[in-house]
Design an enzyme around this catalytic site. Structure first.
Site, mmCIF file in Angstrom:
data_model
loop_
_atom_site.group_PDB
_atom_site.id
_atom_site.type_symbol
_atom_site.label_atom_id
_atom_site.label_comp_id
_atom_site.label_asym_id
_atom_site.label_seq_id
_atom_site.Cartn_x
_atom_site.Cartn_y
_atom_site.Cartn_z
ATOM 1 N N HIS A 67 -3.761 -8.134 0.041
ATOM 2 C CA HIS A 67 -3.952 -9.231 -0.919
ATOM 3 C C HIS A 67 -2.601 -9.714 -1.445
ATOM 4 O O HIS A 67 -2.481 -10.817 -1.959
ATOM 5 C CB HIS A 67 -4.878 -8.803 -2.071
ATOM 6 C CG HIS A 67 -4.306 -7.721 -2.922
ATOM 7 N ND1 HIS A 67 -4.118 -6.446 -2.449
ATOM 8 C CD2 HIS A 67 -3.846 -7.719 -4.191
ATOM 9 C CE1 HIS A 67 -3.572 -5.712 -3.408
ATOM 10 N NE2 HIS A 67 -3.398 -6.475 -4.468
ATOM 11 N N ARG A 68 -1.604 -8.850 -1.346
ATOM 12 C CA ARG A 68 -0.203 -9.219 -1.592
ATOM 13 C C ARG A 68 0.579 -8.736 -0.370
ATOM 14 O O ARG A 68 0.262 -7.687 0.183
ATOM 15 C CB ARG A 68 0.362 -8.505 -2.821
ATOM 16 C CG ARG A 68 -0.328 -8.828 -4.105
ATOM 17 C CD ARG A 68 0.367 -9.971 -4.826
ATOM 18 N NE ARG A 68 -0.180 -10.164 -6.156
ATOM 19 C CZ ARG A 68 -1.295 -10.840 -6.412
ATOM 20 N NH1 ARG A 68 -1.982 -11.363 -5.429
ATOM 21 N NH2 ARG A 68 -1.723 -10.997 -7.652
ATOM 22 N N LYS A 72 3.178 -2.054 1.266
ATOM 23 C CA LYS A 72 4.319 -1.172 0.997
ATOM 24 C C LYS A 72 3.882 0.274 0.883
ATOM 25 O O LYS A 72 2.831 0.557 0.312
ATOM 26 C CB LYS A 72 4.932 -1.637 -0.329
ATOM 27 C CG LYS A 72 6.268 -1.067 -0.649
ATOM 28 C CD LYS A 72 7.374 -1.835 0.013
ATOM 29 C CE LYS A 72 8.714 -1.165 -0.160
ATOM 30 N NZ LYS A 72 8.868 0.073 0.602
ATOM 31 N N LYS A 96 -1.290 1.695 -7.175
ATOM 32 C CA LYS A 96 0.006 1.926 -7.830
ATOM 33 C C LYS A 96 0.756 0.614 -8.042
ATOM 34 O O LYS A 96 1.247 0.334 -9.135
ATOM 35 C CB LYS A 96 0.828 2.853 -6.921
ATOM 36 C CG LYS A 96 1.993 3.507 -7.563
ATOM 37 C CD LYS A 96 2.702 4.428 -6.575
ATOM 38 C CE LYS A 96 1.845 5.613 -6.150
ATOM 39 N NZ LYS A 96 2.584 6.575 -5.299
ATOM 40 N N LYS A 108 0.786 3.201 4.102
ATOM 41 C CA LYS A 108 1.425 4.519 4.183
ATOM 42 C C LYS A 108 1.510 4.934 5.638
ATOM 43 O O LYS A 108 0.689 4.516 6.461
ATOM 44 C CB LYS A 108 0.585 5.556 3.421
ATOM 45 C CG LYS A 108 1.362 6.781 3.013
ATOM 46 C CD LYS A 108 2.218 6.532 1.792
ATOM 47 C CE LYS A 108 2.981 7.751 1.353
ATOM 48 N NZ LYS A 108 3.582 7.542 0.027
ATOM 49 N N SER A 366 12.007 0.203 -5.031
ATOM 50 C CA SER A 366 11.919 -0.356 -3.673
ATOM 51 C C SER A 366 11.731 -1.868 -3.747
ATOM 52 O O SER A 366 12.273 -2.606 -2.923
ATOM 53 C CB SER A 366 10.723 0.241 -2.932
ATOM 54 O OG SER A 366 11.078 1.465 -2.352
#
Ligand code: NAD
Length: 474
Positions: A67-68, A72, A96, A108, A366
């Protein structure tokens, strides 16, 4: 320690915690399912020639949400890593990022390997080959999927991954943003290595700034006199413990490592324990200034003010939760407390600062690194000397008007421009403080939210679902 085969899977633990929060929000079932599902999971098996013999390695990269973008999340190297674990960790990344307002999806990766079994050159070969697979399958690029370090990986692996991507995509001017956690001289950002541990400390400090929350947890006073037990003296645990000891004067009464625990009621010297580990093949056994306990896991049950699991998932389970004797658990690791254990700890009125908030410092910095890479400029480069000059002008105006000299200590601080490290730490501190206040507000404003973990998931799911409702589901 608990028998892991009898403990529900990591994904099921995360999903049960998320479902608990979804009940509070009353999300449409379809949207709830969309949020919880892992978008895609890649499994790769690839051969590498090791000392003249071909070995086949297995790795995964899960993209939980897009969705974004980019999605990451770290890449871990461990002999027991598996698909369930990678999917659960990818989901945690989604929540998170939403909790700390970092505009990324969740992902991940994991590679089934014990890095200690291979030489540096072999790990490089394996890492570059894994990176090639990820690029080829569309699971690695600055725009779509950006890994970072996790268990068993660090700056050097990230530098190899970035370099591999650069060779495959020399036309991509933003190549260095394909991965974060790189060494500073290879496009990394100052303060990334310590970021997760420092974020843990900023989270604890913010908790202690809220005296009513400290009281509710059954504690009092400041952080300075607190007795802390920490599990795992790796990247996260070491940086957190060192800061707590050196800057907050907290007492680290025990360090639990994989081969046993050290106990010293007067306090362990974190730096010298780490140095000892580095000089003795990463063991704590034999460290002189402490009592050594062979079965380290039992020390999780020792009495202390703050317990910080900073090693692995599923360390506090329904089998040992009842014996935990602390007032505050700070989840520096991902998923150290299972769903069932969480319910037991709540009944015991033990306060938990949840992982999806506590260890978000890594992804926060990050994010800063990714922006720095896209901007192709270090933070503070344009304004540092300007700020320094302004500071000096203001100081000399002050001295002229008062006729008094500003003391040296203040002079040095006021006539200084912020460098990249100052800005990174300031951004991280602000992020953790704002996130804690959002959690607290949710906790206080909704009587169905009975703990900070549910509050964290409510905050996250509310933000993610809004993005689904705004954009629509296609
Ligand atoms: P690391 O590999 O640097 O350190 C892990 C430490 O835990 C090592 O010292 C290891 O010896 C110890 N350990 C392993 N098994 C243990 C056991 N059974 N009992 C006690 N100690 C044990 O890893 P890390 O990067 O510090 O990550 C630790 C945790 O934090 C993981 O859950 C990871 O997912 C999470 N995390 C890490 C980052 C990051 O930026 N590195 C960010 C967010 C979350």
């Amino acid at each position: 320690m608990a028998n892991k085969t009898r403990i529900p899977s990591f994904t099921s633990n995360v999903n049960r915690m998320v479902k608990r929060a979804m009940k509070v929000l009353k999300i449409e079932p379809g949207i709830a399912q969309a949020i919880m599902s892992c978008n895609s999971i890649l499994q790769v098996k690839f051969p590498v020639d090791i000392k003249g013999k071909v070995e086949v390695f297995t790795g995964w990269r899960a993209t939980h949400s897009t969705h974004r973008l980019p999605a990451k999340g770290g890449i871990r190297y461990a002999p027991i890593v598996n698909q369930d674990e990678v999917e659960a960790l990818a989901a945690l990344m989604t929540y998170k990022c939403a909790i700390v307002n970092v505009p990324f999806g969740g992902s991940k990766g994991g590679l089934q390997i014990n890095p200690c079994d291979y030489t540096r050159d072999e790990v490089e070969l394996i890492t570059r080959r894994f990176a090639r697979e990820l690029v080829r399958e569309g699971f690695l690029s600055p725009a779509t999927n950006v890994p970072a370090p996790d268990l068993g990986t660090g700056e050097r692996e990230m530098a190899w991954i970035a370099d591999t991507y650069k060779h495959l995509h020399p036309e991509d001017i933003n190549y260095s943003a394909c991965v974060t956690g790189k060494p500073v001289h290879h496009g990394g950002i100052s303060g990334r290595k310590e970021a997760t541990g420092r974020g843990v400390v900023y989270a604890i400090r913010e908790f202690f700034r809220n005296t009513e929350d400290v009281k509710t947890a059954g504690l009092n006073g400041g952080l300075g006199d607190k007795r802390i037990i920490i599990q795992g003296l790796g990247n996260v645990g070491y940086n957190a413990a060192k800061l707590l000891q050196e800057e907050d004067c907290a007492r680290i009464i025990s360090i639990i490592e994989k081969d046993g625990a050290l106990v010293n009621e007067k306090g362990l010297h974190v730096e010298s324990v780490k140095q000892y580990m580095n000089e003795h093949q990463q063991t704590v056994k034999g460290y002189p200034d402490a009592r050594y306990i062979d079965n380290g896991d039992t020390v999780l049950e020792h009495e202390c003010d703050i317990l910080i699991p900073a090693a692995l998932e599923r360390q506090i389970t329904s089998e040992n939760a009842d014996n935990i004797k602390t007032r505050l658990i700070v989840e520096a690791a991902n998923g150290p407390v299972t769903f069932n254990a969480d319910e037991i700890l709540q009944q015991k009125n033990i306060t938990i600062l949840p992982d999806a908030f506590v260890n978000a410092g890594g992804v926060t910095v990050s994010y800063f690194e990714w922006i720095r890479n896209l901007a192709h400029i270090r933070f503070g480069r344009m304004e540092r000397r300007y700020e320094e000059l302004r500071g000096k002008i203001e100081l000399s105006a002050m001295e002229n008007l008062t006729g008094k000299a500003v003391p040296d200590l203040f002079y040095a601080e006021l006539a200084r421009g912020a460098d990249e490290l100052d800005l990174v730490r300031s951004g991280l501190d602000d992020t953790m403080r704002v996130a804690y206040q959002e959690l607290k507000e949710t906790f206080l404003s909704n009587n169905k939210v009975t703990d900070l973990r549910t509050a964290a998931y409510v905050v996250a799911i509310d933000k993610i679902s809004r993005s689904y409702y705004d954009i629509g589901v296609f």
